[in-house]
Design a protein around this motif. Structure first.
Motif, PDB file in Angstrom:
ATOM      1  N   PRO A  17      37.728  38.832  42.458  1.00 34.93           N
ATOM      2  CA  PRO A  17      37.191  37.636  42.748  1.00 34.93           C
ATOM      3  C   PRO A  17      35.744  37.604  43.196  1.00 34.93           C
ATOM      4  O   PRO A  17      34.840  36.531  42.749  1.00 34.93           O
ATOM      5  N   LEU A  18      35.506  38.398  44.119  1.00 35.80           N
ATOM      6  CA  LEU A  18      34.443  38.382  44.984  1.00 35.80           C
ATOM      7  C   LEU A  18      33.210  38.500  43.874  1.00 35.80           C
ATOM      8  O   LEU A  18      32.026  38.155  44.267  1.00 35.80           O
ATOM      9  N   ALA A  19      33.289  39.435  43.032  1.00 37.04           N
ATOM     10  CA  ALA A  19      32.409  39.663  41.892  1.00 37.04           C
ATOM     11  C   ALA A  19      31.563  38.319  41.409  1.00 37.04           C
ATOM     12  O   ALA A  19      30.542  38.273  40.969  1.00 37.04           O
ATOM     13  N   GLY A  20      32.611  37.424  41.209  1.00 41.83           N
ATOM     14  CA  GLY A  20      32.103  36.038  40.573  1.00 41.83           C
ATOM     15  C   GLY A  20      31.368  35.300  41.888  1.00 41.83           C
ATOM     16  O   GLY A  20      30.795  34.143  41.301  1.00 41.83           O
ATOM     17  N   GLN A  21      31.243  35.470  42.757  1.00 40.49           N
ATOM     18  CA  GLN A  21      30.826  34.746  43.665  1.00 40.49           C
ATOM     19  C   GLN A  21      29.341  35.396  44.339  1.00 40.49           C
ATOM     20  O   GLN A  21      28.941  34.541  45.350  1.00 40.49           O
ATOM     21  N   VAL A  22      28.873  36.337  43.703  1.00 40.43           N
ATOM     22  CA  VAL A  22      27.443  36.660  44.359  1.00 40.43           C
ATOM     23  C   VAL A  22      26.703  36.865  43.015  1.00 40.43           C
ATOM     24  O   VAL A  22      27.011  36.470  41.893  1.00 40.43           O
ATOM     25  N   ASP A  23      25.236  37.338  43.410  1.00 42.90           N
ATOM     26  CA  ASP A  23      24.466  37.269  42.115  1.00 42.90           C
ATOM     27  C   ASP A  23      24.796  38.340  41.320  1.00 42.90           C
ATOM     28  O   ASP A  23      25.594  39.197  41.536  1.00 42.90           O
ATOM     29  N   ARG A  24      24.130  38.450  40.121  1.00 47.15           N
ATOM     30  CA  ARG A  24      24.850  39.227  38.922  1.00 47.15           C
ATOM     31  C   ARG A  24      24.532  40.709  39.119  1.00 47.15           C
ATOM     32  O   ARG A  24      25.439  41.539  38.870  1.00 47.15           O
ATOM     33  N   ARG A  25      23.624  41.251  39.916  1.00 44.02           N
ATOM     34  CA  ARG A  25      23.254  42.648  40.046  1.00 44.02           C
ATOM     35  C   ARG A  25      24.421  43.159  41.088  1.00 44.02           C
ATOM     36  O   ARG A  25      24.891  44.196  40.711  1.00 44.02           O
ATOM     37  N   GLU A  31      32.191  44.811  40.624  1.00 45.31           N
ATOM     38  CA  GLU A  31      33.168  44.941  39.577  1.00 45.31           C
ATOM     39  C   GLU A  31      33.347  46.644  39.428  1.00 45.31           C
ATOM     40  O   GLU A  31      34.478  46.933  39.141  1.00 45.31           O
ATOM     41  N   LEU A  32      32.385  47.320  39.193  1.00 45.49           N
ATOM     42  CA  LEU A  32      32.365  48.720  38.986  1.00 45.49           C
ATOM     43  C   LEU A  32      33.214  49.411  39.992  1.00 45.49           C
ATOM     44  O   LEU A  32      34.098  50.287  39.820  1.00 45.49           O
ATOM     45  N   PHE A  33      32.888  49.080  41.340  1.00 48.00           N
ATOM     46  CA  PHE A  33      33.806  49.754  42.378  1.00 48.00           C
ATOM     47  C   PHE A  33      35.146  49.299  42.531  1.00 48.00           C
ATOM     48  O   PHE A  33      35.878  50.260  42.431  1.00 48.00           O
ATOM     49  N   SER A  34      35.477  48.259  42.139  1.00 46.87           N
ATOM     50  CA  SER A  34      37.038  47.606  42.199  1.00 46.87           C
ATOM     51  C   SER A  34      37.652  48.097  40.903  1.00 46.87           C
ATOM     52  O   SER A  34      38.809  48.913  41.117  1.00 46.87           O
ATOM     53  N   LEU A  66      34.031  51.229  31.570  1.00 46.60           N
ATOM     54  CA  LEU A  66      34.046  50.394  32.599  1.00 46.60           C
ATOM     55  C   LEU A  66      32.879  49.546  32.950  1.00 46.60           C
ATOM     56  O   LEU A  66      32.711  48.443  33.272  1.00 46.60           O
ATOM     57  N   LEU A  67      31.619  50.288  32.675  1.00 45.47           N
ATOM     58  CA  LEU A  67      30.205  49.644  32.566  1.00 45.47           C
ATOM     59  C   LEU A  67      30.196  48.407  31.631  1.00 45.47           C
ATOM     60  O   LEU A  67      29.782  47.547  32.071  1.00 45.47           O
ATOM     61  N   LEU A  68      30.520  48.950  30.336  1.00 47.00           N
ATOM     62  CA  LEU A  68      30.518  48.006  29.506  1.00 47.00           C
ATOM     63  C   LEU A  68      31.242  46.640  29.720  1.00 47.00           C
ATOM     64  O   LEU A  68      30.671  45.502  29.366  1.00 47.00           O
ATOM     65  N   GLY A  69      32.445  46.762  30.056  1.00 37.58           N
ATOM     66  CA  GLY A  69      33.315  45.859  30.404  1.00 37.58           C
ATOM     67  C   GLY A  69      32.693  44.916  31.695  1.00 37.58           C
ATOM     68  O   GLY A  69      32.817  43.687  31.511  1.00 37.58           O
ATOM     69  N   ALA A  70      32.070  45.639  32.636  1.00 38.35           N
ATOM     70  CA  ALA A  70      31.570  44.905  33.662  1.00 38.35           C
ATOM     71  C   ALA A  70      30.327  44.095  33.260  1.00 38.35           C
ATOM     72  O   ALA A  70      30.092  42.769  33.629  1.00 38.35           O
ATOM     73  N   LEU A  71      29.474  44.606  32.368  1.00 46.24           N
ATOM     74  CA  LEU A  71      28.285  44.132  32.059  1.00 46.24           C
ATOM     75  C   LEU A  71      28.691  42.935  31.132  1.00 46.24           C
ATOM     76  O   LEU A  71      28.347  41.612  31.235  1.00 46.24           O
ATOM     77  N   THR A  72      29.680  43.036  30.116  1.00 45.13           N
ATOM     78  CA  THR A  72      30.143  41.944  29.525  1.00 45.13           C
ATOM     79  C   THR A  72      30.682  40.753  30.411  1.00 45.13           C
ATOM     80  O   THR A  72      30.453  39.628  29.926  1.00 45.13           O
ATOM     81  N   ARG A  73      31.802  41.184  31.142  1.00 49.04           N
ATOM     82  CA  ARG A  73      32.353  40.067  32.059  1.00 49.04           C
ATOM     83  C   ARG A  73      31.141  39.145  32.819  1.00 49.04           C
ATOM     84  O   ARG A  73      31.100  38.116  33.049  1.00 49.04           O
ATOM     85  N   ARG A  74      30.205  40.039  33.340  1.00 48.63           N
ATOM     86  CA  ARG A  74      29.171  39.368  34.226  1.00 48.63           C
ATOM     87  C   ARG A  74      28.176  38.555  33.347  1.00 48.63           C
ATOM     88  O   ARG A  74      27.838  37.546  33.513  1.00 48.63           O
ATOM     89  N   ALA A  75      27.835  39.150  32.226  1.00 47.47           N
ATOM     90  CA  ALA A  75      27.186  38.330  31.233  1.00 47.47           C
ATOM     91  C   ALA A  75      27.724  36.962  30.803  1.00 47.47           C
ATOM     92  O   ALA A  75      27.131  35.807  30.315  1.00 47.47           O
ATOM     93  N   LEU A  76      29.224  37.108  30.513  1.00 46.34           N
ATOM     94  CA  LEU A  76      29.710  35.785  30.215  1.00 46.34           C
ATOM     95  C   LEU A  76      30.144  34.780  31.112  1.00 46.34           C
ATOM     96  O   LEU A  76      30.768  33.753  30.902  1.00 46.34           O
ATOM     97  N   SER A  77      30.112  35.613  32.232  1.00 48.20           N
ATOM     98  CA  SER A  77      30.364  34.525  33.665  1.00 48.20           C
ATOM     99  C   SER A  77      29.370  33.499  34.048  1.00 48.20           C
ATOM    100  O   SER A  77      28.132  33.939  33.754  1.00 48.20           O
ATOM    101  N   PRO A  78      29.575  32.079  34.575  1.00 49.19           N
ATOM    102  CA  PRO A  78      28.409  31.504  34.977  1.00 49.19           C
ATOM    103  C   PRO A  78      27.945  32.246  36.461  1.00 49.19           C
ATOM    104  O   PRO A  78      28.389  33.079  36.923  1.00 49.19           O
ATOM    105  N   ALA A  79      26.588  32.036  36.510  1.00 46.51           N
ATOM    106  CA  ALA A  79      25.785  32.705  37.429  1.00 46.51           C
ATOM    107  C   ALA A  79      26.161  32.301  38.810  1.00 46.51           C
ATOM    108  O   ALA A  79      26.346  30.836  38.965  1.00 46.51           O
ATOM    109  N   ALA A  80      26.225  33.105  39.847  1.00 40.68           N
ATOM    110  CA  ALA A  80      26.744  32.387  41.155  1.00 40.68           C
ATOM    111  C   ALA A  80      25.560  31.741  41.722  1.00 40.68           C
ATOM    112  O   ALA A  80      24.439  32.341  41.549  1.00 40.68           O
ATOM    113  N   ASN A  81      25.519  30.934  42.584  1.00 46.51           N
ATOM    114  CA  ASN A  81      24.670  30.300  43.300  1.00 46.51           C
ATOM    115  C   ASN A  81      24.597  30.726  44.791  1.00 46.51           C
ATOM    116  O   ASN A  81      25.316  30.069  45.516  1.00 46.51           O
ATOM    117  N   PRO A  82      23.842  31.623  45.100  1.00 47.81           N
ATOM    118  CA  PRO A  82      23.812  32.096  46.474  1.00 47.81           C
ATOM    119  C   PRO A  82      23.451  31.254  47.497  1.00 47.81           C
ATOM    120  O   PRO A  82      23.616  31.332  48.771  1.00 47.81           O
TER     121      PRO A  82
END
Length: 84
Positions: A17-25, A31-34, A66-82
């Motif tokens: 879940p931490l991946a959804g709480q930081v900027d997209r890069r 996401e890839l690490f986990s 794994l890369l395509l899945g991560a890119l897709t999930r991050r593209a579809l998730s709302p951007a985190a506000n740091p």
């Protein structure tokens, strides 16, 4: 080894879940690490926990998945506000 795999899996899943709480890069890296870690744990289980006879590896096709899945999930998730 089974216990260690269980502990490691739990930690990877708790960290996702931490991946959804930081900027997209950074979220893609997290996401890839986990998910890469989870895939290695799966491979260890498939080898019946015998990591001494052969090293568990993620194939190129699996890495692309794994890369395509991560890119897709991050593209579809709302951007985190740091700044929040």
């Amino acid at each position: 080894m089974r216990d260690s795999i269980g502990v490691a899996r739990d930690l990877f899943l708790k960290g996702l879940p931490l991946a959804g709480q930081v900027d997209r890069r950074l979220s893609i890296d997290l996401e890839l690490f986990s998910r890469g870690g989870l895939k290695i744990l799966e491979k260890i289980e498939q080898q019946d926990y015998n990591v001494l006879s052969s090293r568990p590896k993620i194939s190129k096709v699996e890495r692309v998945g794994l890369l395509l899945g991560a890119l897709t999930r991050r593209a579809l998730s709302p951007a985190a506000n740091p700044a929040a």
